[in-house]
Design an enzyme around this catalytic site. Structure first.
Site, mmCIF file in Angstrom:
data_model
loop_
_atom_site.group_PDB
_atom_site.id
_atom_site.type_symbol
_atom_site.label_atom_id
_atom_site.label_comp_id
_atom_site.label_asym_id
_atom_site.label_seq_id
_atom_site.Cartn_x
_atom_site.Cartn_y
_atom_site.Cartn_z
ATOM 1 N N HIS A 17 0.844 -1.208 0.000
ATOM 2 C CA HIS A 17 0.000 0.000 0.000
ATOM 3 C C HIS A 17 0.875 1.253 0.000
ATOM 4 C CE1 HIS A 17 -3.150 -2.505 2.371
ATOM 5 N NE2 HIS A 17 -3.675 -2.281 1.180
ATOM 6 N N LYS A 41 -15.860 -7.567 3.757
ATOM 7 C CA LYS A 41 -14.880 -8.120 4.699
ATOM 8 C C LYS A 41 -15.474 -8.030 6.101
ATOM 9 C CE LYS A 41 -10.971 -6.908 1.771
ATOM 10 N NZ LYS A 41 -9.811 -6.048 1.567
ATOM 11 N N ARG A 91 -2.121 -5.790 -8.553
ATOM 12 C CA ARG A 91 -1.128 -6.834 -8.320
ATOM 13 C C ARG A 91 -1.149 -7.906 -9.402
ATOM 14 N NH1 ARG A 91 -3.144 -7.214 -2.272
ATOM 15 N NH2 ARG A 91 -4.931 -6.549 -3.463
ATOM 16 N N SER A 129 -3.060 -7.409 2.855
ATOM 17 C CA SER A 129 -3.352 -7.313 4.284
ATOM 18 C C SER A 129 -3.752 -8.671 4.832
ATOM 19 C CB SER A 129 -4.480 -6.314 4.536
ATOM 20 O OG SER A 129 -4.105 -5.041 4.127
HETATM 21 P P1 ADP Z 1 -6.007 -5.736 0.499
HETATM 22 O O1 ADP Z 1 -6.392 -6.356 -0.803
HETATM 23 O O2 ADP Z 1 -4.569 -5.918 0.853
HETATM 24 O O3 ADP Z 1 -6.976 -5.972 1.630
HETATM 25 P P2 ADP Z 1 -7.030 -3.038 0.287
HETATM 26 O O4 ADP Z 1 -8.459 -3.283 0.087
HETATM 27 O O5 ADP Z 1 -6.657 -2.308 1.524
HETATM 28 O O6 ADP Z 1 -6.052 -4.241 0.218
HETATM 29 O O7 ADP Z 1 -6.419 -2.338 -0.991
HETATM 30 C C1 ADP Z 1 -6.332 -0.985 -1.227
HETATM 31 C C2 ADP Z 1 -5.659 -0.745 -2.556
HETATM 32 O O8 ADP Z 1 -4.291 -1.104 -2.453
HETATM 33 C C3 ADP Z 1 -6.210 -1.553 -3.721
HETATM 34 O O9 ADP Z 1 -6.172 -0.741 -4.860
HETATM 35 C C4 ADP Z 1 -5.242 -2.700 -3.836
HETATM 36 O O10 ADP Z 1 -5.207 -3.206 -5.135
HETATM 37 C C5 ADP Z 1 -3.950 -1.994 -3.491
HETATM 38 N N1 ADP Z 1 -2.946 -2.903 -2.985
HETATM 39 C C6 ADP Z 1 -3.014 -3.690 -1.908
HETATM 40 N N2 ADP Z 1 -1.868 -4.386 -1.739
HETATM 41 C C7 ADP Z 1 -1.053 -4.005 -2.768
HETATM 42 C C8 ADP Z 1 0.264 -4.382 -3.184
HETATM 43 N N3 ADP Z 1 0.970 -5.291 -2.522
HETATM 44 N N4 ADP Z 1 0.780 -3.781 -4.288
HETATM 45 C C9 ADP Z 1 0.047 -2.876 -4.961
HETATM 46 N N5 ADP Z 1 -1.200 -2.499 -4.643
HETATM 47 C C10 ADP Z 1 -1.743 -3.043 -3.569
#
Ligand code: ADP
Length: 163
Positions: A17, A41, A91, A129
């Protein structure tokens, strides 16, 4: 002035993130990291308030980044910032399918809202996460996956969370 919104559940914030937030902060004048309550979630590890606090600490080194939270839909939230751009990290192909669908749904609600995607840094392509929650709840080392200053509190919560 250009404004980007980086939305997500950040439960907890990872270095993946943070990589997207940092890169976005170099492209836009101002960035709002928006912590969302994700209806899909059900069991969060951290409350929204805790996540806001953790993301604030992790982003304190970026002067043009601020943190907000919201319980409504992103497309509704974005209405208060005309001309803003939503930036999301991609990703894998599975992220793309989900994001493509979300983008179409958002466009129906708020046709003015534009979404841009940044390709994940190769180092963090596997990182989520949910992986951090899983590793920490089994007592595995999460160094290199989350900001160093948050490791102890994530480990502590993971222990209680698993009970
Ligand atoms: P997660 O899928 O880890 O629960 P979130 O819902 O918090 O993540 O994701 C928020 C944003 O961050 C989304 O656009 C997601 O694609 C991006 N994101 C999460 N992890 C990564 C990563 N390792 N690399 C790039 N983008 C990421």
């Amino acid at each position: 002035m250009s404004l980007a919104i980086c939305p997500g559940s950040f439960d907890p914030i990872t270095l993946g993130h943070l990589n997207i937030i940092r890169r976005t902060s170099k492209i836009f004048d101002e960035v709002i990291v928006c912590i969302m309550q994700n209806a899909a979630k059900s069991s969060s590890m951290f409350t929204i308030e805790e996540r806001v606090d953790m993301v604030r600490r992790a982003c304190s080194r970026y002067p043009n980044v601020r943190v907000d939270s919201q319980h409504c839909l992103l497309a509704e939230y974005a209405r208060q910032y005309p001309g803003c751009v939503v930036v999301k990290g991609l990703r894998a192909a599975s992220d793309f399918e989900y994001e493509f669908q979300m983008n179409l749904a958002n466009k129906k609600i708020n046709p003015d809202m534009e979404t841009m995607f940044l390709a994940s840094d190769g180092k963090y392509n596997f990182l989520s996460s949910s992986l951090v929650r899983e590793l920490a709840s089994y007592g595995a080392d999460i160094t290199g996956y989350v900001p160093n200053e948050l490791i102890d509190e994530i480990n502590l919560r993971a222990k209680q969370w698993r009970k």
